[in-house]
Design an enzyme around this catalytic site. Structure first.
Site, mmCIF file in Angstrom:
data_model
loop_
_atom_site.group_PDB
_atom_site.id
_atom_site.type_symbol
_atom_site.label_atom_id
_atom_site.label_comp_id
_atom_site.label_asym_id
_atom_site.label_seq_id
_atom_site.Cartn_x
_atom_site.Cartn_y
_atom_site.Cartn_z
ATOM 1 N N CYS A 1 -6.893 13.164 6.676
ATOM 2 C CA CYS A 1 -6.574 13.251 5.251
ATOM 3 C C CYS A 1 -7.485 14.195 4.486
ATOM 4 O O CYS A 1 -7.031 14.913 3.597
ATOM 5 C CB CYS A 1 -6.600 11.859 4.621
ATOM 6 S SG CYS A 1 -8.226 11.057 4.642
ATOM 7 N N MET B 1 -3.852 4.042 -3.233
ATOM 8 C CA MET B 1 -5.269 4.117 -2.892
ATOM 9 C C MET B 1 -5.688 5.578 -2.760
ATOM 10 O O MET B 1 -5.117 6.331 -1.971
ATOM 11 C CB MET B 1 -5.497 3.369 -1.571
ATOM 12 C CG MET B 1 -6.902 3.407 -1.038
ATOM 13 S SD MET B 1 -7.041 2.417 0.489
ATOM 14 C CE MET B 1 -5.979 3.386 1.595
ATOM 15 N N ALA C 1 0.863 -1.183 0.000
ATOM 16 C CA ALA C 1 0.000 0.000 0.000
ATOM 17 C C ALA C 1 0.896 1.228 0.000
ATOM 18 O O ALA C 1 1.528 1.549 1.004
ATOM 19 C CB ALA C 1 -0.906 -0.009 1.222
ATOM 20 N N CYS D 1 -11.095 4.389 9.050
ATOM 21 C CA CYS D 1 -10.555 4.169 7.710
ATOM 22 C C CYS D 1 -9.782 2.861 7.634
ATOM 23 O O CYS D 1 -9.896 2.116 6.659
ATOM 24 C CB CYS D 1 -9.667 5.336 7.306
ATOM 25 S SG CYS D 1 -8.891 5.151 5.678
ATOM 26 N N SER E 1 1.537 5.261 -0.421
ATOM 27 C CA SER E 1 0.855 6.546 -0.261
ATOM 28 C C SER E 1 1.583 7.692 -0.940
ATOM 29 O O SER E 1 1.051 8.793 -1.044
ATOM 30 C CB SER E 1 0.722 6.867 1.227
ATOM 31 O OG SER E 1 2.013 7.048 1.801
ATOM 32 N N GLY E 2 2.814 7.434 -1.373
ATOM 33 C CA GLY E 2 3.634 8.509 -1.907
ATOM 34 C C GLY E 2 4.528 9.117 -0.850
ATOM 35 O O GLY E 2 5.261 10.070 -1.121
ATOM 36 N N GLY E 3 4.499 8.557 0.356
ATOM 37 C CA GLY E 3 5.336 9.043 1.443
ATOM 38 C C GLY E 3 6.585 8.206 1.617
ATOM 39 O O GLY E 3 6.753 7.161 0.979
ATOM 40 N N VAL E 4 7.458 8.639 2.518
ATOM 41 C CA VAL E 4 8.726 7.947 2.713
ATOM 42 C C VAL E 4 8.534 6.574 3.346
ATOM 43 O O VAL E 4 9.262 5.627 3.024
ATOM 44 C CB VAL E 4 9.684 8.818 3.556
ATOM 45 C CG1 VAL E 4 9.138 9.044 4.963
ATOM 46 C CG2 VAL E 4 11.071 8.198 3.611
ATOM 47 N N ASP E 5 7.565 6.420 4.239
ATOM 48 C CA ASP E 5 7.391 5.149 4.937
ATOM 49 C C ASP E 5 7.035 4.012 3.980
ATOM 50 O O ASP E 5 7.678 2.958 3.976
ATOM 51 C CB ASP E 5 6.317 5.279 6.021
ATOM 52 C CG ASP E 5 6.741 6.201 7.148
ATOM 53 O OD1 ASP E 5 7.956 6.309 7.398
ATOM 54 O OD2 ASP E 5 5.868 6.815 7.777
ATOM 55 N N SER E 6 6.010 4.204 3.171
ATOM 56 C CA SER E 6 5.614 3.138 2.252
ATOM 57 C C SER E 6 6.658 2.936 1.157
ATOM 58 O O SER E 6 6.811 1.822 0.634
ATOM 59 C CB SER E 6 4.239 3.436 1.637
ATOM 60 O OG SER E 6 4.233 4.664 0.941
#
Length: 358
Positions: A194, A35, A8, A100, A10-15
């Site tokens: 969000c 998503m 999954a 969510c 998100s466009g962030g560093v974690d994922s």
């Protein structure tokens, strides 16, 4: 035969780091899945989801993995946002992130994982799964632990979920992204709800819930000390935005009477009525079956400390939670998560009365 893991993203560093780590292991076929849950633009007229997806594309290309996108915007509004508005209108303070996770990320997204023939779903949550795939444990980074947000998700929905960041600190994740040259390495973390983004909460909410002016009453004196634009804008323990002047001590929201449209305040952060010895929790989800009463700890908000307590099951399916020491600003509608050490036992929704019964 190699297993397939759907990340999954998100466009962030974690994922991004999750996808990087799983690809580096070499034992999985890794697929990215973005998503989209919200269609509207942010306060600057920019679609943040579009910007995030471009980052997902860039990471997927860096790692040479396929990626897909799916929109759950319609379902999100029906299953998360509509309930969020209803709860606020009724005077509660819901946690949409917990909802969510239960309704979207680990339900609808899991169905998409199965459509893509995935064996596992991997996310960037800072928590850990049990050895049997059905338990939930805190992440090792106490400042980033996100098990609280997953305490309402059924254990069956987590049985195939990987949490690669659960054993890492955020600083390690960020440093790894920099060393790997990931495009999102220096991207700022997203904060807040969000669908609200960086906008003031009140200005967002008043787009959907009309203002309803009423009185602010000092609970101790029963005198009107101010006015509000809508009781639904306030939450228990709130200090800012009360617009109550002339008081010797700072004022805090004690509770709300939604039928009378009254917000009650008390003076002083240590006012005894701000503290509660117990609460009732409903809509319970257990990772560890509740076999009679137990002693454990509870978190009544994400950033609140663990509070030692005893939990007693009631005949109507709710539980009574009795704290060893009274807890400040217990808020109806918020999530309460239960722990024994690092083990997340489960969680529920706080359902205490709006106004103290004296």
């Amino acid at each position: 035969m190699r297993k397939t893991v759907i990340v999954a993203m998100s466009g962030g560093v974690d994922s991004s780091v999750v996808a990087y780590l799983l690809k580096k292991q070499g034992k999985y076929d890794v697929i990215g899945l973005f998503m989209k849950n919200w269609e509207e633009q942010d306060e600057n007229g920019e679609c943040t989801a579009t910007k995030d997806f471009l980052d997902v594309e860039q990471i997927a290309e860096q790692l040479s993995i396929p990626y897909y996108t799916v929109s759950f915007a319609k379902e999100y509004k029906e299953r998360v946002f509509s309930r969020f508005l209803k709860e606020y209108t009724n005077g509660y303070t819901p946690n949409p992130d917990v909802l969510c996770n239960r309704e979207i990320k680990f339900d609808l997204l899991q169905k998409k994982v199965r459509e893509l023939k995935g064996d596992f779903l991997a996310t960037g949550h800072y928590c850990r799964g049990g050895l049997d795939g059905t338990g939930l444990f805190r992440g090792v980074d106490p400042n980033k632990d996100q098990s609280y947000f997953l305490c309402g998700t059924p254990k069956e929905a987590l049985s195939n979920v990987l949490f690669p960041l659960g054993g890492m600190y955020k600083t390690e994740v960020r440093q790894l992204a920099i060393e790997a040259g990931l495009a999102t390495a220096t991207k700022k973390d997203s904060t807040g709800i969000c669908f609200i983004g960086k906008r003031p909460f009140k200005s967002f909410l008043e787009q959907f819930v009309p203002n309803s002016p009423g009185d602010i009453v000092d609970f101790d004196t029963q005198k009107v000390v101010g006015c509000h634009e809508g009781a639904h804008y306030y939450t228990i323990g709130q200090r800012r935005g009360l617009n109550v002047g002339g008081m010797e001590k700072p004022c805090y929201v004690l509770g709300k009477d939604m039928q009378k449209n009254v917000v009650y305040i008390v003076r002083g952060e240590d006012h005894p009525l701000l503290y509660r010895k117990e609460l009732i929790a409903k809509e319970l989800n257990w990772f560890v079956p509740l076999q009679g009463s137990i002693t454990c700890s509870a978190k009544v908000r994400y950033r609140s400390p663990d509070e030692k307590c005893s939990v007693y099951p009631l005949e109507d399916g709710t539980v009574q939670v009795v704290f060893d020491i009274p807890v400040k600003a217990v808020t109806p509608g918020q999530t309460v998560a239960f722990y024994q050490g690092d083990v997340c036992l489960g969680g529920g929704v706080i359902a205490v009365p709006m106004i103290h019964q004296l």
